[in-house]
Enzyme design. Structure first.
Site, PDB file in Angstrom:
ATOM      1  N   TYR A 223      14.550  30.852   6.316  1.00 18.87           N
ATOM      2  CA  TYR A 223      13.354  31.524   6.844  1.00 18.87           C
ATOM      3  C   TYR A 223      13.442  31.630   8.357  1.00 18.87           C
ATOM      4  O   TYR A 223      13.828  30.683   9.043  1.00 18.87           O
ATOM      5  CB  TYR A 223      12.099  30.732   6.452  1.00 18.87           C
ATOM      6  CG  TYR A 223      11.772  30.832   4.990  1.00 18.87           C
ATOM      7  CD1 TYR A 223      11.319  32.033   4.434  1.00 18.87           C
ATOM      8  CD2 TYR A 223      11.919  29.733   4.154  1.00 18.87           C
ATOM      9  CE1 TYR A 223      11.019  32.130   3.084  1.00 18.87           C
ATOM     10  CE2 TYR A 223      11.611  29.817   2.807  1.00 18.87           C
ATOM     11  CZ  TYR A 223      11.161  31.021   2.278  1.00 18.87           C
ATOM     12  OH  TYR A 223      10.868  31.102   0.944  1.00 18.87           O
TER      13      TYR A 223
ATOM     14  N   LYS B 223       0.836  -1.203   0.000  1.00 18.60           N
ATOM     15  CA  LYS B 223       0.000   0.000   0.000  1.00 18.60           C
ATOM     16  C   LYS B 223       0.875   1.259   0.000  1.00 18.60           C
ATOM     17  O   LYS B 223       2.060   1.195   0.356  1.00 18.60           O
ATOM     18  CB  LYS B 223      -0.893  -0.012   1.250  1.00 18.60           C
ATOM     19  CG  LYS B 223      -0.099  -0.105   2.561  1.00 18.60           C
ATOM     20  CD  LYS B 223      -0.988  -0.412   3.760  1.00 18.60           C
ATOM     21  CE  LYS B 223      -0.159  -0.562   5.024  1.00 18.60           C
ATOM     22  NZ  LYS B 223      -0.985  -0.890   6.197  1.00 18.60           N
TER      23      LYS B 223
HETATM   24  C1  LIG Z   1      -0.181  -1.738   7.017  1.00 20.64           C
HETATM   25  C2  LIG Z   1      -0.741  -3.016   7.501  1.00 20.64           C
HETATM   26  C3  LIG Z   1       0.110  -4.099   7.795  1.00 20.64           C
HETATM   27  C4  LIG Z   1       1.614  -3.990   7.782  1.00 20.64           C
HETATM   28  O1  LIG Z   1       2.061  -3.394   8.965  1.00 20.64           O
HETATM   29  P1  LIG Z   1       3.647  -3.146   9.227  1.00 20.64           P
HETATM   30  O2  LIG Z   1       3.688  -2.608  10.592  1.00 20.64           O
HETATM   31  O3  LIG Z   1       4.066  -2.158   8.189  1.00 20.64           O
HETATM   32  O4  LIG Z   1       4.309  -4.451   9.059  1.00 20.64           O
HETATM   33  C5  LIG Z   1      -0.485  -5.317   8.109  1.00 20.64           C
HETATM   34  N1  LIG Z   1      -1.843  -5.436   8.178  1.00 20.64           N
HETATM   35  C6  LIG Z   1      -2.676  -4.417   7.931  1.00 20.64           C
HETATM   36  C7  LIG Z   1      -4.150  -4.625   8.028  1.00 20.64           C
HETATM   37  C8  LIG Z   1      -2.157  -3.173   7.594  1.00 20.64           C
HETATM   38  O5  LIG Z   1      -2.996  -2.152   7.366  1.00 20.64           O
END
Ligand SMILES: *Cc1c(COP(=O)(O)O)cnc(C)c1O
Length: 414
Positions: free
Chosen positions: A271, A43
């Site tokens: 800045y 993702k």
């Molecule tokens: C993002 C996510 C993961 C992965 O989590 P990490 O901490 O990056 O390993 C696993 N399961 C779900 C449902 C997620 O949304």
């Protein structure tokens, strides 16, 4: 294919080591049972590193037919995996807006359902499409943002089965942990107990849905509690997942040193003029800023960069397109040098977790915050295999290693 960029390393870029991504994937697998399989979470652009390149690098790895699935958060991400030629499972973990059920069903994406309305909606899509659709069911054991509640399984379990009818196929059941990267795993173990109690009360189905729970931290620290599947994200990309096994660094953020100037006592930087030279100093300007995803909070946090093997401090505020560094202790630095803001440079290293800690955030936010202004350059060891710019991935034609990613040929560029 649109015009490839001609200036990949002209200004600032991200280098992604695919061999290290694979090494972390093997480390995650080895923490699980012998037959366990992975659902790599890709993702949010594979945590900022590039959805297409990362998923191509993990295809048929480590065995033919792996991974078991890819995990995404949005239907649009699943559609991009389909466009890239992946016809295996794609699991959309976040609750899907009602307007996207149909396109998800048509593309064969697997939705995760959190309430009876979702079951009804998907069953009606399946009726329209004229075939059975698999789904995964989430149980909320304490995360509080999605999933059927763990407490009243007897209330909803039978109703799910009744509502799904012959239209749907309950393929898997999962939960998600809220504190698995904390030093103390007591609350994680409590969630696991809630999970065990909940699944023991689910209606008996044939075949029995697959059960899986682990993110990176639970994969590494609890062996995924022995489940047949795990869905790590951050660890694959080089972020720490709580105490224990360290990941290999995958991403390095580089920027060109475009100006060197001499400052006298009283001269100010940036800045708000938050830095004033105490005496004769040498300042350098890097062609990168918060418009590339380098957080503005990094400067007050004591941020550093690596130039020619020296760690030197960021001074003044990070601006949108430029960062000023103090080169007084790096007299050999020259205009055109490459500075490393995150990642490896020879023997020196600035981990993404170090940068996150300085900014009061987590590695996830740093990596996913790297903007599309930074081209991604993909390396297999020292060999450049591909690059991506504006969401288009190109193969580095000069190197036959590009075949690793199976991309169409493009003209040579550098
Ligand atoms: C993002 C996510 C993961 C992965 O989590 P990490 O901490 O990056 O390993 C696993 N399961 C779900 C449902 C997620 O949304």
């Amino acid at each position: 294919m649109s015009n490839p960029p001609t200036t990949l390393r002209a200004r600032a870029w991200v280098e992604v080591r695919l061999d290290r991504l694979r090494a972390n994937t093997l480390t995650a697998l080895s923490a699980l049972g012998a037959d366990a399989r992975l659902v790599p979470m890709v993702k949010a652009e594979a945590y900022g590193l590039g959805l297409e390149a990362v998923s191509l690098a993990l295809r048929d790895f480590p065995r033919e037919g792996d991974p078991w699935a890819f995990g995404v958060a949005a239907v649009s991400e699943g559609l991009r995996l389909r466009d890239s030629g992946w016809d295996g499972r794609v699991i959309v973990f976040s609750p899907t807006p009602s307007g996207e059920y149909r396109s998800a069903g048509e593309a064969g994406l697997t939705l995760c359902l959190s309430d009876l309305n979702a079951v009804r909606r998907l069953a009606s899509v399946a009726r329209d499409l004229g075939h059975r659709i698999p789904f995964h069911l989430e149980i909320d054991t304490g995360m509080g943002r999605s999933g059927f509640p763990w407490r009243d399984v007897v209330l909803w379990g039978a109703e799910v089965v009744g509502t799904m009818g012959d239209q749907l196929f309950w393929e898997a059941t999962f939960t998600h942990f809220h504190s698995a990267d904390e030093p103390d795993l007591a609350s994680t173990d409590r969630q696991w107990e809630r999970w065990c109690e909940a699944v023991s009360r689910l209606p008996a189905l044939e075949p029995r849905p697959v059960e899986y729970v682990a993110n990176s931290a639970v994969t590494l620290r609890r062996g995924g509690y022995g489940c047949a599947l795990a869905r790590p994200g951050i660890f694959l990309y080089g972020g720490r997942a709580g105490a224990g096994t360290e990941p290999a660094t995958v991403a390095s953020v580089r920027a060109k040193l475009v100006l060197i100037r001499r400052a006298e006592a009283g001269d100010t930087v940036g800045y708000g003029a938050t830095w004033t030279a105490k005496g004769d100093e040498v300042w350098g300007t890097l062609a990168i800023g918060y418009g590339d995803g380098i957080p503005r909070a990094l400067s007050p946090g004591g941020g550093q960069v690596i130039v020619r093997g020296h760690r030197v401090p960021i001074i003044g505020r990070v601006s949108m397109d430029m960062i000023t560094i103090d080169l007084t202790t790096a007299p050999d630095a020259e205009e055109g040098d490459i500075a490393t803001l995150i990642g490896l440079d020879g023997a020196e290293e600035i981990t993404v977790d170090e940068v996150a800690a300085r900014c009061g955030t987590i590695s996830y936010e740093i990596l996913t915050g790297l903007t599309s202004r930074l081209p991604r350059v993909y390396l297999d060891g020292e060999l450049e295999v591909a690059f991506a710019s504006n969401n288009t991935i190109y193969r580095a034609a000069r190197n036959s290693g590009a075949l690793v990613l199976g991309l169409p040929e493009t003209d040579d560029i550098d």
